[in-house]
Design an enzyme around this catalytic site. Structure first.
Site, mmCIF file in Angstrom:
data_model
loop_
_atom_site.group_PDB
_atom_site.id
_atom_site.type_symbol
_atom_site.label_atom_id
_atom_site.label_comp_id
_atom_site.label_asym_id
_atom_site.label_seq_id
_atom_site.Cartn_x
_atom_site.Cartn_y
_atom_site.Cartn_z
ATOM 1 N N TRP A 246 0.827 -1.213 0.000
ATOM 2 C CA TRP A 246 0.000 0.000 0.000
ATOM 3 C C TRP A 246 0.865 1.269 0.000
ATOM 4 O O TRP A 246 0.604 2.235 -0.718
ATOM 5 C CB TRP A 246 -0.860 -0.044 1.260
ATOM 6 C CG TRP A 246 -2.007 0.889 1.363
ATOM 7 C CD1 TRP A 246 -2.011 2.244 1.150
ATOM 8 C CD2 TRP A 246 -3.344 0.552 1.756
ATOM 9 N NE1 TRP A 246 -3.246 2.749 1.388
ATOM 10 C CE2 TRP A 246 -4.078 1.742 1.760
ATOM 11 C CE3 TRP A 246 -3.967 -0.641 2.122
ATOM 12 C CZ2 TRP A 246 -5.431 1.777 2.126
ATOM 13 C CZ3 TRP A 246 -5.313 -0.598 2.481
ATOM 14 C CH2 TRP A 246 -6.034 0.587 2.473
ATOM 15 N N ARG B 248 3.581 1.914 -1.207
ATOM 16 C CA ARG B 248 4.277 2.254 -2.441
ATOM 17 C C ARG B 248 3.592 3.404 -3.183
ATOM 18 O O ARG B 248 4.197 4.046 -4.035
ATOM 19 C CB ARG B 248 4.402 1.023 -3.345
ATOM 20 C CG ARG B 248 5.225 -0.121 -2.745
ATOM 21 C CD ARG B 248 6.621 0.379 -2.346
ATOM 22 N NE ARG B 248 7.147 1.261 -3.372
ATOM 23 C CZ ARG B 248 7.686 0.851 -4.505
ATOM 24 N NH1 ARG B 248 7.830 -0.428 -4.724
ATOM 25 N NH2 ARG B 248 8.113 1.724 -5.392
ATOM 26 N N TYR C 77 0.759 3.780 13.228
ATOM 27 C CA TYR C 77 0.958 3.400 14.627
ATOM 28 C C TYR C 77 2.426 3.026 14.800
ATOM 29 O O TYR C 77 2.977 2.244 14.015
ATOM 30 C CB TYR C 77 0.062 2.192 14.903
ATOM 31 C CG TYR C 77 0.018 1.712 16.316
ATOM 32 C CD1 TYR C 77 -0.834 2.299 17.247
ATOM 33 C CD2 TYR C 77 0.816 0.653 16.731
ATOM 34 C CE1 TYR C 77 -0.894 1.846 18.552
ATOM 35 C CE2 TYR C 77 0.763 0.185 18.028
ATOM 36 C CZ TYR C 77 -0.092 0.792 18.942
ATOM 37 O OH TYR C 77 -0.144 0.341 20.232
ATOM 38 N N ASP D 193 -6.150 12.557 -2.069
ATOM 39 C CA ASP D 193 -7.190 13.248 -2.831
ATOM 40 C C ASP D 193 -7.888 12.243 -3.748
ATOM 41 O O ASP D 193 -7.409 11.131 -3.964
ATOM 42 C CB ASP D 193 -6.610 14.421 -3.612
ATOM 43 C CG ASP D 193 -5.595 14.004 -4.638
ATOM 44 O OD1 ASP D 193 -5.993 13.363 -5.631
ATOM 45 O OD2 ASP D 193 -4.401 14.294 -4.449
ATOM 46 N N ARG E 42 -5.425 -1.465 -7.301
ATOM 47 C CA ARG E 42 -5.586 -2.403 -6.197
ATOM 48 C C ARG E 42 -6.947 -3.092 -6.158
ATOM 49 O O ARG E 42 -7.102 -4.092 -5.445
ATOM 50 C CB ARG E 42 -5.301 -1.697 -4.869
ATOM 51 C CG ARG E 42 -3.881 -1.129 -4.787
ATOM 52 C CD ARG E 42 -2.816 -2.188 -5.070
ATOM 53 N NE ARG E 42 -1.455 -1.643 -4.945
ATOM 54 C CZ ARG E 42 -0.364 -2.348 -5.130
ATOM 55 N NH1 ARG E 42 -0.424 -3.619 -5.462
ATOM 56 N NH2 ARG E 42 0.826 -1.793 -5.013
#
Lengths: 312, 312, 312, 312
Positions: A110, A112, A121, A220, A231
């Site tokens: 993700w 990337r 976290y 955005d 994805r």
């Protein structure tokens, strides 16, 4: 996706809040705010905040003082035009922020996508949750024979059972050792006063890549759609695709015109190379083109036949 | 900054609107929405939309489920800590969108900041307004003798008058010729049926760099503060600094804790090089350091003395 | 594009230099280094430096220790695969730096591509050259009747002559007034000792948008190709397209396999929406589809027929 | 950092190659090309390619036709000026590409720097190496008592031994299970014909975060220096700091003037807040300021005293 009572209480409180604003609001998306959508076995996606709507895309494309047109139909047409002709900047004028819980190996794919803001976290600062992703049996696929980065048939029987056992046991053992090395529990209570405990930034290295992490992720609309086009695609790994699919539903609630244009001109669209287009023209002219007469490699010919819904 | 009646009506309508939202709202900023702040002779800045508040910075830094703490004081302390130690990602979680009207030569400086979303009024597509920036007499400065890119004394008398006359006449004449070449007025009405009119994308090249353009400009709080730290700085050109100053006031209303931390740790802060720091230590130890004994170049010595409020 | 003697001497010296390197080199591109390619009436593009070649794309895709394969054919196949399936990161591993001289209104379009490094000649710091773009007569087009941001027929006769006269005279007059306000010539010599001269950062606002500026512009191959796909496109404004075309020739010399794949899968490719693809399938199945039975808007139908090379 | 014979042969061949170029070359950096610098127990950093040198920074700052000045001293002065006044764009004109082998938990910190190009070894596509990072005994630190994300004293005796044993055994066992689930060895040979083997994209989730990955990482000098200022800093985690330190040595060989300016104005520099500066002025005026009379929090006062090398 077991939220603690305190977390659930905070979400419930946020959901109950009502504020007055002059900004554009989207009731369908407001209804989804602060409600985690479960993904995989312990993950979730939830919308934390958003800015703009379909009208903001129109307003920006026109650099106008007002908000879209009175005629919703004109807005839809303009949005479809912008999407079709890849005018991306108006879609950059909407922003959305998600809170996501996801396995580390998914997070690594993700991240990337660089055009986003992220706050993860910190395992240097805090103790990680004791949660790991274990695939459902129907997701336990063999390596694809034809595709170096894809999946083949689902594993069966003893091999499947053994894989699941190993994944479960290794993740749990490594977490237990992580906790032992830390010498503190998730609440930060020291376990054994006679030991020092390893620094959190070191102990974390013992965790497995299916451990869950979480982050705030903000981007955005244009970059979100680019992310989703890659994805939510059939070639994406299943474990990230399910997140993308959950986010697509959110986009549909948020900016329905943009979503529809995206579905038509991106997700459902195909790109034909110069050579492929020439072949389609020959076929439309009645020529019986074969792979041999096409000039395409076997691989590309197969891709073209799939695209056109024909037997290769 | 003469808005047309239609534009004013749209803004008034937007201002009157009230929506219900579960998102974080900032009443002080809501009050400024849709109200253009005049800048220079015909320019403005106005907030179109925003996302997040000081609480969103805190929430993100903690990757928490709630929104900031109950104790506002703790939030302030955390925000100051984040700003001091340059933890920038939590500030990226707030977003703001401006509508700006500005001279083209200012827009050319502004656009160098790449981490923002921009939609500019298109002079390929539309006719430009007949508005140009003419400096106020007190801004009509000579070239600085000491600074290759700064201003010196204000021009006086006949020279000042002549400069203003030239700026005014050249901008007006070039616009008139632009309009003649287009063969249409601002509303798109053809002027002379016997002529074709030049394409808008070509005619615009006759405009001067003080012609006004406008755009939607959207960025996150971290990048906005970086932009403001450079453009509200005393070394920035006056014509962009006044925009930065108007935007700083908006930031103050929007995220008061972040603004205060920014004022203390960025705008009001100074950076001392390794050599400068060593000199300050020697001075604090009672040594009477001079430029000659400092090891600094004359230029850096002068900069250090200015920083410390001492005579060079 | 009149270089001064000093500039020409520097370029000649750089061209004559030969250094030894272990890095990948591309002889065909080396031959173009330091040679400005003329564009428009006074502009140019020249390659200043580059990093990587087709082999670097392959090396990076494989994260290998070597440079591409021995079998050039395998490299070509892999590059085509990467381009076809939009694996963009390997193409980001090549970098190129250009020095470009271009009219300001072209620079304003160009700069919208944010993923690049730019250093522009500073008109706050230096005096601008006395050079403006004046379109060749065959480029003096009327506004397109059908396309809000396109060109129509070429202007003829008296109107064309008048437009050219206005463009020439306004640019020259405004430059002369700019020089008068500065009170210095291009070499920095004061003209009139009795006057102060206006600050350069202010005087520049009197210049027209067809004045030439120059910059160093550096980007990676992936982003360069994205830029070129938009700006070498038939819908791009002619004045930026000619720069893109000059840069395409440079790409062809630099990375011939990547260039070929780009030409086939991007520049020459077409995208069909979900609806368009369904129509092509119906046509291939022998159905006589019309705009009415297609479900497409008239505009999209026309676009599809153009793509397929059929009469609308 | 055991390279295979084939990898070593490729590097040796690349090192032996000599090409002729007209581009700027840096002999001190050429000498380092293709030579991996060992980092941690199995990692490395090696320069694969570069573009530009100190002269390119100067050339770009001046947007000139030549390469820096004849007077090296002037180049140095300009580079120091640019660094001191944070003119970042000229430093963006140099580019460098590294091949890095690093533990996954380090890669996760590193990738947060978004302004870079990355190609990582794909565990969807290939089998990972059997290599894990195990800290040296002197790096086995306890959690810091004062700093939530720092290290304290080094673990001793039985606890240290047990931690090392766990890290070693868990990583090895998880890798062995990974290999078993794949049912293939690193060379891709099937192990047990009676089993299907789990897809690589799934099996990888069983690896630990100290497993080594590798990537090509490419960025410009400005962004590299920003990365290094954060990651070579004393507050950075040791395991990423050693990479940053290796890269700093490379920068020193590559662009010695830029490196020196960076060391003086960034790495060795300190930032004083508005309040801290006011206190320094009071101290220089002879006032005996204490924490109580300073107006600073205890924490900030302690930071200031450390900066000034005084007892708090």
């Amino acid at each position: 996706m077991a939220l603690t009572q305190a977390q659930q209480a905070e979400l419930t409180e946020a959901q109950a809040a009502r504020h007055e604003t002059r900004r554009a609001t989207v009731p369908a998306l407001e209804a989804m705010l602060f409600t985690p959508i479960p993904v995989l076995d312990h993950g979730f996606v939830r919308v934390v905040d958003y800015m703009g709507d379909d009208g903001a895309v129109v307003q920006s494309a026109r650099v106008s003082y007002g908000r879209g047109t009175k005629a919703a139909n004109e807005d839809r047409g303009l949005i479809r035009y912008l999407m079709r002709h890849r005018h991306s900047t108006p879609f950059e004028m909407c922003e959305i922020k998600y809170h996501v819980k996801l396995p580390i190996f998914v997070a690594r794919q993700w991240i990337r996508h660089r055009t986003a803001n992220v706050n993860e976290y910190s395992a240097r600062y805090s103790v990680m949750d004791r949660e790991f992703y274990i695939p459902a049996p129907e997701q336990l696929a063999a390596q694809s024979a034809s595709n170096r980065q894809g999946r083949g048939d689902v594993l069966q029987g003893a091999e499947a059972e053994e894989v699941l056992r190993l994944l479960r046991e290794d993740a749990a053992r490594n977490y237990d050792h992580y906790a032992w090395m830390l010498n503190e529990d998730e609440a930060g209570n020291v376990q054994d006063e006679s030991r020092s405990g390893l620094a959190r930034e070191l102990a974390r290295m013992n965790l497995t890549l299916n451990a869950y992490t979480q982050w705030y992720w903000k981007t955005d609309l244009h970059n979100l759609l680019h992310f989703l086009s890659l994805r939510a695609d059939a070639h994406a790994q299943y474990e990230i695709r399910v997140y993308a699919e959950a986010m697509l539903k959110i986009v549909q609630a948020w900016v329905p015109h943009s979503y529809e244009a995206f579905a038509d001109y991106r997700m459902g669209a195909v790109t034909l190379s110069a050579q492929m287009l020439a072949i389609v023209k020959r076929m439309l002219a009645g020529e019986g083109v074969t792979q041999e007469t096409s000039g395409l490699s076997k691989r590309e010919w197969r891709e073209l036949m799939e695209t056109l819904g024909r037997a290769a």
